[in-house]
Design an enzyme around this catalytic site. Sequence first.
Site, PDB file in Angstrom:
ATOM      1  N   SER A 169       0.855  -1.191   0.000  1.00  0.00           N
ATOM      2  CA  SER A 169       0.000   0.000   0.000  1.00  0.00           C
ATOM      3  C   SER A 169       0.888   1.237   0.000  1.00  0.00           C
ATOM      4  O   SER A 169       2.047   1.195   0.442  1.00  0.00           O
ATOM      5  CB  SER A 169      -0.877  -0.010   1.258  1.00  0.00           C
ATOM      6  OG  SER A 169      -1.467   1.260   1.476  1.00  0.00           O
ATOM      7  N   TYR A 226      -2.577  -0.988  10.145  1.00  0.00           N
ATOM      8  CA  TYR A 226      -2.571  -1.290   8.714  1.00  0.00           C
ATOM      9  C   TYR A 226      -1.278  -0.786   8.075  1.00  0.00           C
ATOM     10  O   TYR A 226      -0.630  -1.508   7.312  1.00  0.00           O
ATOM     11  CB  TYR A 226      -3.783  -0.649   8.051  1.00  0.00           C
ATOM     12  CG  TYR A 226      -3.851  -0.868   6.558  1.00  0.00           C
ATOM     13  CD1 TYR A 226      -4.320  -2.079   6.047  1.00  0.00           C
ATOM     14  CD2 TYR A 226      -3.459   0.119   5.658  1.00  0.00           C
ATOM     15  CE1 TYR A 226      -4.392  -2.298   4.677  1.00  0.00           C
ATOM     16  CE2 TYR A 226      -3.522  -0.095   4.293  1.00  0.00           C
ATOM     17  CZ  TYR A 226      -3.981  -1.295   3.806  1.00  0.00           C
ATOM     18  OH  TYR A 226      -4.036  -1.517   2.451  1.00  0.00           O
ATOM     19  N   LYS A 241       1.770  -2.990   6.267  1.00  0.00           N
ATOM     20  CA  LYS A 241       2.231  -2.799   4.898  1.00  0.00           C
ATOM     21  C   LYS A 241       3.720  -2.422   4.847  1.00  0.00           C
ATOM     22  O   LYS A 241       4.410  -2.730   3.869  1.00  0.00           O
ATOM     23  CB  LYS A 241       1.369  -1.751   4.184  1.00  0.00           C
ATOM     24  CG  LYS A 241      -0.091  -2.184   4.022  1.00  0.00           C
ATOM     25  CD  LYS A 241      -0.201  -3.544   3.324  1.00  0.00           C
ATOM     26  CE  LYS A 241      -1.645  -3.966   3.116  1.00  0.00           C
ATOM     27  NZ  LYS A 241      -1.751  -5.260   2.413  1.00  0.00           N
TER      28      LYS A 241
END
Length: 198
Positions: free
Chosen positions: A138, A151, A155
């Site tokens: 991401s 998150y 990533k």
Amino acid sequence: MMAKSIFITGAASGIGLAAAKHFVQQGYCVGMADLNLSSLREVTANWNSDNISLYQLDVCRFEQVTQVMDDFCAQNNNRLSVLLNSAGILTIGAFENMSNEQHHRTINVNVNGIINTCQAALPYLKNTQTSTIVNMSSASSDYGVPELASYSASKFAVKGLTEALEIELAPYGIKVCDVLPLLSRRTCSAPRKIQQRY
């Protein structure tokens, strides 16, 4: 000559599903795995089933990942051309407001899930003349995003894992890369929204 093969996690929606459609059209044998088997069946109801194999899969369970990978690759002469790790979850919210379980689940699915699939697929990737691992990272792997702390951390880990494996697996002729899609403004403005695909 056998068709090339690709195994895709998180294949019932989003990028995983789009990739599956593309590779089916290119004549690949496509293994589609997702936590939700009924969704997989629904989205592929009108597809030619000759080149697809559907699997219910929790990427966090290594034994299950190994069994599914063994089954798919056995159908393809124990070879695998491409592994696409698209499975992942996203929970938006303030770090302090999310439960410890939510934080750990994000890491487990987004990081350990990729480790599991890479390990299970490696013998088959090595057994293929040219093969590739594509990991879904991401843009948040470049800079931590508020309300996406876990998150973003997951990533960052995916990016680091990808960079290490790119070097480590090169002697086997295995290419390793990641994809860094941007988060949409709409997604980032939706507090506590949970998106899940695996």
